[in-house]
Scaffold this active site. Structure first.
Site, mmCIF file in Angstrom:
data_model
loop_
_atom_site.group_PDB
_atom_site.id
_atom_site.type_symbol
_atom_site.label_atom_id
_atom_site.label_comp_id
_atom_site.label_asym_id
_atom_site.label_seq_id
_atom_site.Cartn_x
_atom_site.Cartn_y
_atom_site.Cartn_z
ATOM 1 N N ASN A 276 -11.146 2.928 -43.419
ATOM 2 C CA ASN A 276 -10.970 4.330 -43.763
ATOM 3 C C ASN A 276 -10.966 4.512 -45.290
ATOM 4 O O ASN A 276 -11.466 3.670 -46.028
ATOM 5 C CB ASN A 276 -9.715 4.904 -43.120
ATOM 6 C CG ASN A 276 -9.923 6.309 -42.589
ATOM 7 O OD1 ASN A 276 -10.252 7.207 -43.344
ATOM 8 N ND2 ASN A 276 -9.726 6.492 -41.291
ATOM 9 N N ARG A 277 -10.380 5.605 -45.767
ATOM 10 C CA ARG A 277 -10.528 5.999 -47.167
ATOM 11 C C ARG A 277 -9.298 5.688 -47.999
ATOM 12 O O ARG A 277 -8.172 5.766 -47.508
ATOM 13 C CB ARG A 277 -10.849 7.498 -47.256
ATOM 14 C CG ARG A 277 -12.186 7.849 -46.636
ATOM 15 C CD ARG A 277 -12.329 9.331 -46.378
ATOM 16 N NE ARG A 277 -13.642 9.638 -45.803
ATOM 17 C CZ ARG A 277 -13.917 9.577 -44.500
ATOM 18 N NH1 ARG A 277 -12.974 9.239 -43.635
ATOM 19 N NH2 ARG A 277 -15.126 9.858 -44.073
ATOM 20 N N HIS B 227 -13.943 2.168 -46.167
ATOM 21 C CA HIS B 227 -14.196 0.985 -45.343
ATOM 22 C C HIS B 227 -14.402 -0.298 -46.146
ATOM 23 O O HIS B 227 -15.308 -1.095 -45.867
ATOM 24 C CB HIS B 227 -15.390 1.230 -44.427
ATOM 25 C CG HIS B 227 -15.137 2.220 -43.333
ATOM 26 N ND1 HIS B 227 -13.870 2.516 -42.858
ATOM 27 C CD2 HIS B 227 -15.997 3.002 -42.600
ATOM 28 C CE1 HIS B 227 -13.965 3.421 -41.893
ATOM 29 N NE2 HIS B 227 -15.232 3.738 -41.726
ATOM 30 N N HIS C 284 -15.206 -0.506 -35.214
ATOM 31 C CA HIS C 284 -15.826 0.808 -35.332
ATOM 32 C C HIS C 284 -16.908 1.020 -34.264
ATOM 33 O O HIS C 284 -17.960 1.591 -34.541
ATOM 34 C CB HIS C 284 -16.425 0.975 -36.733
ATOM 35 C CG HIS C 284 -16.491 2.378 -37.238
ATOM 36 N ND1 HIS C 284 -17.255 3.341 -36.637
ATOM 37 C CD2 HIS C 284 -15.882 2.974 -38.287
ATOM 38 C CE1 HIS C 284 -17.136 4.479 -37.306
ATOM 39 N NE2 HIS C 284 -16.295 4.285 -38.316
ATOM 40 N N SER C 285 -16.640 0.581 -33.040
ATOM 41 C CA SER C 285 -17.605 0.807 -31.967
ATOM 42 C C SER C 285 -17.685 2.281 -31.602
ATOM 43 O O SER C 285 -16.690 3.003 -31.620
ATOM 44 C CB SER C 285 -17.226 -0.004 -30.722
ATOM 45 O OG SER C 285 -17.461 -1.371 -30.927
ATOM 46 N N TYR C 286 -18.901 2.713 -31.267
ATOM 47 C CA TYR C 286 -19.167 4.085 -30.840
ATOM 48 C C TYR C 286 -19.338 4.071 -29.316
ATOM 49 O O TYR C 286 -20.344 3.584 -28.804
ATOM 50 C CB TYR C 286 -20.449 4.605 -31.474
ATOM 51 C CG TYR C 286 -20.388 4.920 -32.950
ATOM 52 C CD1 TYR C 286 -20.662 6.210 -33.406
ATOM 53 C CD2 TYR C 286 -20.092 3.952 -33.898
ATOM 54 C CE1 TYR C 286 -20.644 6.522 -34.755
ATOM 55 C CE2 TYR C 286 -20.064 4.252 -35.255
ATOM 56 C CZ TYR C 286 -20.347 5.537 -35.669
ATOM 57 O OH TYR C 286 -20.319 5.833 -37.020
ATOM 58 N N ASP D 180 -12.361 13.774 -36.564
ATOM 59 C CA ASP D 180 -12.423 12.657 -37.515
ATOM 60 C C ASP D 180 -11.024 12.530 -38.113
ATOM 61 O O ASP D 180 -10.839 12.631 -39.326
ATOM 62 C CB ASP D 180 -13.478 12.920 -38.591
ATOM 63 C CG ASP D 180 -13.798 11.677 -39.409
ATOM 64 O OD1 ASP D 180 -13.301 10.586 -39.058
ATOM 65 O OD2 ASP D 180 -14.541 11.787 -40.405
ATOM 66 N N GLN E 153 -7.992 6.474 -35.489
ATOM 67 C CA GLN E 153 -8.876 7.529 -35.982
ATOM 68 C C GLN E 153 -9.877 7.812 -34.867
ATOM 69 O O GLN E 153 -10.675 6.948 -34.487
ATOM 70 C CB GLN E 153 -9.606 7.059 -37.247
ATOM 71 C CG GLN E 153 -10.516 8.104 -37.864
ATOM 72 C CD GLN E 153 -9.851 8.880 -38.981
ATOM 73 O OE1 GLN E 153 -8.682 8.672 -39.268
ATOM 74 N NE2 GLN E 153 -10.586 9.769 -39.617
ATOM 75 N N GLU F 253 -10.869 4.142 -33.509
ATOM 76 C CA GLU F 253 -10.627 3.166 -34.570
ATOM 77 C C GLU F 253 -9.121 2.929 -34.715
ATOM 78 O O GLU F 253 -8.442 3.598 -35.490
ATOM 79 C CB GLU F 253 -11.212 3.661 -35.884
ATOM 80 C CG GLU F 253 -12.669 4.052 -35.818
ATOM 81 C CD GLU F 253 -13.101 4.868 -37.023
ATOM 82 O OE1 GLU F 253 -12.805 4.452 -38.167
ATOM 83 O OE2 GLU F 253 -13.712 5.935 -36.828
#
Length: 336
Positions: free
Chosen positions: A74-75, A100, A169-171, A240, A273, A300
């Site tokens: 993340n940020r 990331h 970070h799987s979608y 998000d 997340q 996440e």
């Protein structure tokens, strides 16, 4: 059973973990999950994560599809933080912030690998100063199949105080292909979520989910909520946001009525997340199919983003001599 299904001259490999219920392909490039194949309600095999046909595409595209993300997921605000009275400046790679782990975070590194006791053990040594983080960090990510579940354990130590916040970070799309997730139902054991600004950075404010489109304490379809009028949905172009868990196990359930596949995510981490793939841009994925915005949901699991600035006694600080040890499982079944 675990086997190497492909090796590349540059050291990249693809491994397959397989039993009677689930098959998972993982690469030592970025610890990336390339596919998760399970049976649907008709007994047909479905790949429930988005990705690419070729491993090199994971290196060339952004989006972190399936990747292990670190040193800090993340940020981090303005790419800077102070630890032990020393200030560190990280790369600015997402608006005004660091995202990331920087320009070449763990998602773009080749891990050492070992198959041991029906486990795939990936190891990465991140030297002091890599992406401007302090400390020599030793990270082990262990991938195991437990009947109908993929279990990932993250274990790390450092010879200096540093920051760490690892996620996968799987979608996920339980329809088995890139398609709108409006038909998916979602349940999240979370009374609060964290608000974000226009750059995707958490503001520090927590908001009660009551009477908001972020209330998934009872199962609801994503489509019934994501299109509602809400400032945070507008800012994020969808979901998000970190959801702060109320329970210690089985915190997230995702279900597709089309295939009957249900995913339960259980983690030792305090939140996740939830990201509705708002920035997928139509790029071609597996079998040449386009992947568009809101064609998947990333779950996440992690600590609070920008925790070093937003929380006292941040758990993203890994002290010398301490151990970072977190586990997340992804369990699949067909709902009867």
């Amino acid at each position: 059973m675990i086997e190497v299904v492909k090796s590349y001259q540059d050291g990249k490999k693809i491994f397959r973990l397989k039993n009677e219920k689930i098959s998972v392909d993982v690469s030592n490039f970025g610890g990336t999950i390339l596919s998760i194949i399970v049976k649907d309600k008709e007994g047909k095999q479905q790949d429930v994560v988005l990705g690419y046909d070729h491993l090199e595409d994971y290196a060339h595209y952004d989006g972190y599809l399936g990747a292990l993300v670190g040193r800090v997921a993340n940020r981090i605000a303005k790419g800077t933080f102070t630890l032990n009275d020393k200030t560190y400046q990280l790369a600015i790679n997402n608006g005004p912030n660091c995202l990331h782990g920087g320009v070449k975070g763990f998602s773009y590194r080749i891990f050492d690998d070992e198959i041991k006791n029906d486990q795939l053990i990936l190891h990465y040594f991140s030297p002091d100063g890599e992406e401007h983080f302090p400390g020599n960090l030793d990270l082990y990510a262990t991938y195991t199949l437990d009947e109908d579940a993929l279990v990932i354990n993250y274990h790390a130590t450092s010879d200096q105080d540093t920051l760490i916040n690892i996620t996968n970070h799987s979608y996920f799309n339980l329809n088995g292909c890139p398609s709108s997730i409006d038909n998916h139902t979602l349940q999240v054991q979370a009374q609060y979520f964290a608000c974000s600004d226009e750059d995707g950075l958490v503001t520090g404010a927590l908001r009660d989910v009551d009477h908001t489109p972020f209330d998934f304490r009872e199962e609801k379809s994503i489509g019934s909520q994501i299109h509602r009028d809400d400032e945070q949905l507008t800012i994020g172009h969808g979901y998000d946001h970190p959801f702060i868990f109320d329970t210690e196990t089985n915190q997230v359930k995702l279900y597709s009525p089309l295939t009957g596949i249900e995913l339960t995510v259980s983690t030792t981490l305090p939140q996740a997340q939830l990201y509705s793939a708002n920035y997928l841009d139509g790029r071609l994925g597996k079998n040449g199919k386009p992947m568009n915005a809101r064609d998947a949901l990333a779950i996440e699991t992690q600590y609070m983003p920008d925790s070093i600035h937003k929380e006292r006694n941040s758990k993203t600080i890994l002290r010398k001599g301490e151990v970072y040890d977190e586990t997340t499982s992804y369990r699949f079944k067909v709902r009867s």
